[in-house]
Design a protein around this motif. Structure first.
Motif, PDB file in Angstrom:
ATOM      1  N   ASN A 136       0.811  -1.223   0.000  1.00  0.00           N
ATOM      2  CA  ASN A 136       0.000   0.000   0.000  1.00  0.00           C
ATOM      3  C   ASN A 136       0.843   1.272   0.000  1.00  0.00           C
ATOM      4  OD1 ASN A 136      -2.693  -1.235   0.179  1.00  0.00           O
ATOM      5  ND2 ASN A 136      -1.960  -1.987   2.146  1.00  0.00           N
ATOM      6  N   HIS A 137       2.162   1.117  -0.006  1.00  0.00           N
ATOM      7  CA  HIS A 137       3.099   2.237  -0.089  1.00  0.00           C
ATOM      8  C   HIS A 137       2.932   3.211   1.079  1.00  0.00           C
ATOM      9  CE1 HIS A 137       3.459   0.479  -4.007  1.00  0.00           C
ATOM     10  NE2 HIS A 137       2.267   0.899  -4.386  1.00  0.00           N
ATOM     11  N   ILE A 138       3.012   2.639   2.279  1.00  0.00           N
ATOM     12  CA  ILE A 138       2.860   3.435   3.495  1.00  0.00           C
ATOM     13  C   ILE A 138       4.052   3.170   4.421  1.00  0.00           C
ATOM     14  CG2 ILE A 138       1.466   3.835   5.569  1.00  0.00           C
ATOM     15  CD1 ILE A 138      -0.975   2.930   3.972  1.00  0.00           C
ATOM     16  N   VAL A 139       4.648   4.228   4.917  1.00  0.00           N
ATOM     17  CA  VAL A 139       5.697   4.120   5.937  1.00  0.00           C
ATOM     18  C   VAL A 139       5.105   4.621   7.248  1.00  0.00           C
ATOM     19  CG1 VAL A 139       7.923   4.983   6.731  1.00  0.00           C
ATOM     20  CG2 VAL A 139       7.605   4.400   4.324  1.00  0.00           C
ATOM     21  N   THR A 140       5.134   3.761   8.265  1.00  0.00           N
ATOM     22  CA  THR A 140       4.618   4.138   9.581  1.00  0.00           C
ATOM     23  C   THR A 140       5.795   4.295  10.535  1.00  0.00           C
ATOM     24  OG1 THR A 140       2.546   2.937   9.212  1.00  0.00           O
ATOM     25  CG2 THR A 140       3.099   3.511  11.490  1.00  0.00           C
ATOM     26  N   LYS A 141       5.977   5.531  11.002  1.00  0.00           N
ATOM     27  CA  LYS A 141       7.082   5.837  11.911  1.00  0.00           C
ATOM     28  C   LYS A 141       6.500   6.408  13.193  1.00  0.00           C
ATOM     29  CE  LYS A 141      11.451   8.432  12.169  1.00  0.00           C
ATOM     30  NZ  LYS A 141      12.331   9.409  11.480  1.00  0.00           N
ATOM     31  N   GLU A 142       6.842   5.754  14.310  1.00  0.00           N
ATOM     32  CA  GLU A 142       6.323   6.183  15.623  1.00  0.00           C
ATOM     33  C   GLU A 142       4.795   6.276  15.585  1.00  0.00           C
ATOM     34  OE1 GLU A 142       8.376   9.780  16.484  1.00  0.00           O
ATOM     35  OE2 GLU A 142      10.313   8.793  16.808  1.00  0.00           O
ATOM     36  N   PRO A 145       1.346   6.984  10.209  1.00  0.00           N
ATOM     37  CA  PRO A 145       1.470   6.498   8.827  1.00  0.00           C
ATOM     38  C   PRO A 145       1.637   7.643   7.835  1.00  0.00           C
ATOM     39  CG  PRO A 145      -0.819   6.454   9.498  1.00  0.00           C
ATOM     40  CD  PRO A 145      -0.032   6.906  10.707  1.00  0.00           C
ATOM     41  N   GLN A 146       2.437   7.391   6.814  1.00  0.00           N
ATOM     42  CA  GLN A 146       2.635   8.391   5.759  1.00  0.00           C
ATOM     43  C   GLN A 146       2.662   7.689   4.413  1.00  0.00           C
ATOM     44  OE1 GLN A 146       6.172  10.783   6.115  1.00  0.00           O
ATOM     45  NE2 GLN A 146       6.026  11.557   4.035  1.00  0.00           N
ATOM     46  N   HIS A 147       1.803   8.118   3.512  1.00  0.00           N
ATOM     47  CA  HIS A 147       1.794   7.558   2.160  1.00  0.00           C
ATOM     48  C   HIS A 147       2.991   8.095   1.369  1.00  0.00           C
ATOM     49  CE1 HIS A 147      -2.121   5.490   1.914  1.00  0.00           C
ATOM     50  NE2 HIS A 147      -2.473   6.328   2.869  1.00  0.00           N
ATOM     51  N   ILE A 148       3.622   7.224   0.619  1.00  0.00           N
ATOM     52  CA  ILE A 148       4.706   7.628  -0.279  1.00  0.00           C
ATOM     53  C   ILE A 148       4.320   7.211  -1.695  1.00  0.00           C
ATOM     54  CG2 ILE A 148       6.481   7.490   1.507  1.00  0.00           C
ATOM     55  CD1 ILE A 148       7.335   4.798   0.435  1.00  0.00           C
TER      56      ILE A 148
END
Length: 215
Positions: A136-142, A145-148
């Motif tokens: 789904n092209h998502i980076v979850t940090k802390e 979630p953030q779409h890239i």
């Protein structure tokens, strides 16, 4: 997950294609030369090579691919049961080895092990507190979630898969774009800049004069 299958046994090839296509994208060929061409024209997540094919052998093919810094994980399938071929397979850069006849569930488990080891699952913990959803092209940090973009996702996945080494700008260009659509090196620098905002600049190192490495 994209798999390149080199297998000249038509019956076994049909069985493997039908089985693997339930979960993965499979490109099949009977020819070593064609497999080399396909690997140059496309980016694969896994190679499954038979050792003996009419126009060569999988071991020689993998040696050649490794000489071009192709680190795509590889599983050999073979009718040989002697340790000599096992040794040659691993010396060529193989990551696993399965002997014919084998149960399809055994192949599944070996593929799943490769996926875990190389971060090819859809959800990958690329670092402590950072989870990358490759599908789904998502980076979850802390927990945020953030779409890239799709291209950023492909770049991050490639860097992570090759995290034990430095990846050059040319290599990224060749693996993320088709030849006739290949942009300038500035496109890679832009991708890296955006990815650093998502995962942190400490995780994508710029090795001056060489390229980038995921840390």
């Amino acid at each position: 997950m994209k798999i390149l299958l080199l297998e000249d046994d038509t019956v076994l090839a049909d069985v493997l294609i039908d089985f693997l296509q339930e979960e993965y994208s499979v490109t099949h060929t009977y020819s070593m030369k064609k497999a080399l061409q396909l690997s140059e024209e496309n980016s694969f997540d896994l190679y499954i090579f038979d050792i003996n094919v009419p126009d060569g052998d999988g071991i020689s093919l993998l040696k050649e691919l490794r000489s071009f810094s192709d680190e795509t994980p590889a599983i050999f399938i073979t009718a040989y049961h002697d340790t000599n071929h096992l040794k040659k397979a691993f010396e060529s850069g193989a990551n696993d080895f399965i002997k014919k006849p084998f149960d399809l569930e055994e192949l599944t488990q070996r593929i799943e092990n490769i996926k875990r080891h190389f971060g090819l699952s859809s959800l990958v913990e690329i670092s402590s507190g950072i989870v990358f959803d490759t599908q789904n092209h998502i980076v979850t940090k802390e927990d945020t979630p953030q779409h890239i973009t799709n291209k950023e996702s492909a770049c991050l996945q490639y860097l992570y898969k090759n995290r034990h080494r430095v990846v050059s700008v040319d290599e990224i260009l060749q693996n993320l774009w088709e030849y006739d659509e290949m942009p300038s090196a500035d496109a890679v620098r832009t991708l890296i800049k955006e990815l650093r905002k998502s995962v942190g600049k400490e995780h994508i190192l710029n090795i001056r004069g060489e390229g980038y490495r995921f840390e």
